[in-house]
Structures are given as structure tokens and as C-alpha cells.
Design a protein around this motif. Structure first.
Motif, PDB file in Angstrom:
ATOM      1  N   LEU A   1       0.815  -1.216   0.000  1.00  0.00           N
ATOM      2  CA  LEU A   1       0.000   0.000   0.000  1.00  0.00           C
ATOM      3  C   LEU A   1       0.854   1.273   0.000  1.00  0.00           C
ATOM      4  N   GLY A   2       2.161   1.125   0.004  1.00  0.00           N
ATOM      5  CA  GLY A   2       3.039   2.290  -0.045  1.00  0.00           C
ATOM      6  C   GLY A   2       3.301   2.930   1.305  1.00  0.00           C
ATOM      7  N   ALA A   3       2.945   2.257   2.384  1.00  0.00           N
ATOM      8  CA  ALA A   3       3.129   2.807   3.730  1.00  0.00           C
ATOM      9  C   ALA A   3       4.452   2.314   4.325  1.00  0.00           C
ATOM     10  N   ARG A   4       5.531   2.565   3.607  1.00  0.00           N
ATOM     11  CA  ARG A   4       6.838   2.076   4.035  1.00  0.00           C
ATOM     12  C   ARG A   4       7.320   2.758   5.317  1.00  0.00           C
ATOM     13  N   HIS A   5       7.007   4.030   5.469  1.00  0.00           N
ATOM     14  CA  HIS A   5       7.411   4.747   6.679  1.00  0.00           C
ATOM     15  C   HIS A   5       6.706   4.148   7.903  1.00  0.00           C
ATOM     16  N   ALA A   6       5.422   3.893   7.779  1.00  0.00           N
ATOM     17  CA  ALA A   6       4.673   3.289   8.888  1.00  0.00           C
ATOM     18  C   ALA A   6       5.223   1.903   9.212  1.00  0.00           C
ATOM     19  N   PHE A   7       5.540   1.147   8.175  1.00  0.00           N
ATOM     20  CA  PHE A   7       6.121  -0.184   8.368  1.00  0.00           C
ATOM     21  C   PHE A   7       7.436  -0.087   9.130  1.00  0.00           C
ATOM     22  N   MET A   8       8.307   0.804   8.688  1.00  0.00           N
ATOM     23  CA  MET A   8       9.608   0.942   9.335  1.00  0.00           C
ATOM     24  C   MET A   8       9.458   1.435  10.774  1.00  0.00           C
ATOM     25  N   THR A   9       8.510   2.315  11.029  1.00  0.00           N
ATOM     26  CA  THR A   9       8.277   2.797  12.392  1.00  0.00           C
ATOM     27  C   THR A   9       7.870   1.646  13.302  1.00  0.00           C
TER      28      THR A   9
ATOM     29  N   GLN B   1       1.489  -3.705  13.363  1.00  0.00           N
ATOM     30  CA  GLN B   1       1.451  -3.571  11.910  1.00  0.00           C
ATOM     31  C   GLN B   1       0.052  -3.875  11.371  1.00  0.00           C
ATOM     32  N   GLY B   2      -0.638  -4.817  11.992  1.00  0.00           N
ATOM     33  CA  GLY B   2      -2.018  -5.107  11.586  1.00  0.00           C
ATOM     34  C   GLY B   2      -2.935  -3.922  11.822  1.00  0.00           C
ATOM     35  N   LEU B   3      -2.790  -3.277  12.971  1.00  0.00           N
ATOM     36  CA  LEU B   3      -3.624  -2.106  13.275  1.00  0.00           C
ATOM     37  C   LEU B   3      -3.308  -0.943  12.336  1.00  0.00           C
ATOM     38  N   VAL B   4      -2.031  -0.744  12.052  1.00  0.00           N
ATOM     39  CA  VAL B   4      -1.640   0.317  11.119  1.00  0.00           C
ATOM     40  C   VAL B   4      -2.152  -0.014   9.718  1.00  0.00           C
TER      41      VAL B   4
END
Length: 167
Positions: free
Chosen positions: A106-114, A154-157
Motif C-alpha cells: 500500500l506504499g506505507a513504508r514509513h509506517a512499516f519501518m516505524t 502492523q495489523g492495526l496500522v
């Protein structure tokens, strides 16, 4: 004893990585079709939950025996340590589905890395404190709690990102 469990845990991660690799492209192919993407993400999360649950169960049922066979009775893990590594297996499997596949697609790489960095900090603290206070089982549970927190986070994000992209 912790090292015996960790080595066994690392061996088990190959199945999580293989499933993640197999599904990552399949999920990404549906990026332009929201309904298909939602269905593929659900299937991916369910498959990874099943695999992680199987890993948890395998650690609980055969972890102590297997580490005794592989590494010897002097360093075999006990049931409590095995359960900690089993929880870590469930967490890493969930994180693979929700983070590496879901958030990255989904392009949420920043959220993933956080999420990954926060879980890493929690994991280091859990390993150090758990290991110092309770030995191998404490360190295994420190890892398990951190991995499960990472996977759930990560599931919640992923849910939040998905809802923010709603049509």
C-alpha cells in the motif's frame, strides 16, 4: 539454552519467509482493484496466522524434544522457553503478512519501518531484562512479546491505512 531455541526459531522462519515471498507478488498484482486487493490481503493474513499458529503449536509440542535431539540435553529448551519462541513465530508471521506484504504494497513504508523500529527497541529491552531476570525463558518471552506486538501493531496500522485509502 536460549541459543538452542533461537537456532530452532530461525530454522522455522524459513517457512514464514517462503510463504511471504510466494504471496507478496500475488497481493501486489491486485493493487489497482480494491476488492481483489482486499480479498488477497485477507487470505494472506489468514494463511500467515495459520502458519504462525502452527509454529506456536509445534514449539509447544515438540520444541523441547527437538532441541534435545538437535543440540543435546544440556542445552535443550524447556516448555516455557519453547512457548516464548512459539509466540515469536506467530508474531513474525503476522508481521510478514501485515507489514512486509500489506503496508509495503500500500506504499506505507514509513509506517512499516516505524513499527519495526519500535518493536526492535521493545525486543532488545525484553531480551535484556527478561534474560537477566528469568534466564532463557525470559529472553524468549521478551522476543515473543516484541514480535507479537510488532505484528499486531502492523495489523492495526494496516487497517488504518486501508481505511484512509477508502473510495
Amino acid at each position: 539454552r536460549y541459543v538452542s531455541g533461537d537456532k530452532t526459531y530461525r530454522i522455522g522462519q524459513y517457512s514464514v519467509k517462503a510463504l511471504g515471498n510466494a504471496l507478496q507478488g500475488w497481493v501486489a498484482e491486485a493493487l489497482r482493484d480494491r476488492a481483489a486487493l482486499a480479498r488477497r490481503l485477507r487470505i494472506t493474513v489468514l494463511l500467515h496466522l495459520a502458519l504462525g499458529g502452527a509454529g506456536l503449536l509445534a514449539f509447544a509440542l515438540v520444541g523441547p524434544w527437538l532441541t534435545e535431539v538437535l543440540f543435546g540435553g544440556e542445552v535443550a529448551i524447556d516448555t516455557l522457553t519453547a512457548l516464548g519462541f512459539g509466540v515469536a513465530t506467530l508474531g513474525i508471521s503476522l508481521g510478514t503478512a501485515c507489514g512486509r506484504i500489506g503496508l509495503v504494497t500500500l506504499g506505507a513504508r514509513h509506517a512499516f519501518m516505524t513499527c519495526v523500529l519500535a518493536a526492535s527497541a521493545l525486543g532488545v529491552a525484553g531480551l535484556l531484562v527478561g534474560g537477566a531476570v528469568w534466564g532463557a525463558s525470559g529472553a524468549a518471552w521478551g522476543l515473543g512479546v516484541a514480535e507479537l506486538a510488532s505484528g499486531v501493531g502492523q495489523g492495526l496500522v494496516l487497517l488504518a491505512v486501508w481505511r484512509s485509502r477508502g473510495d
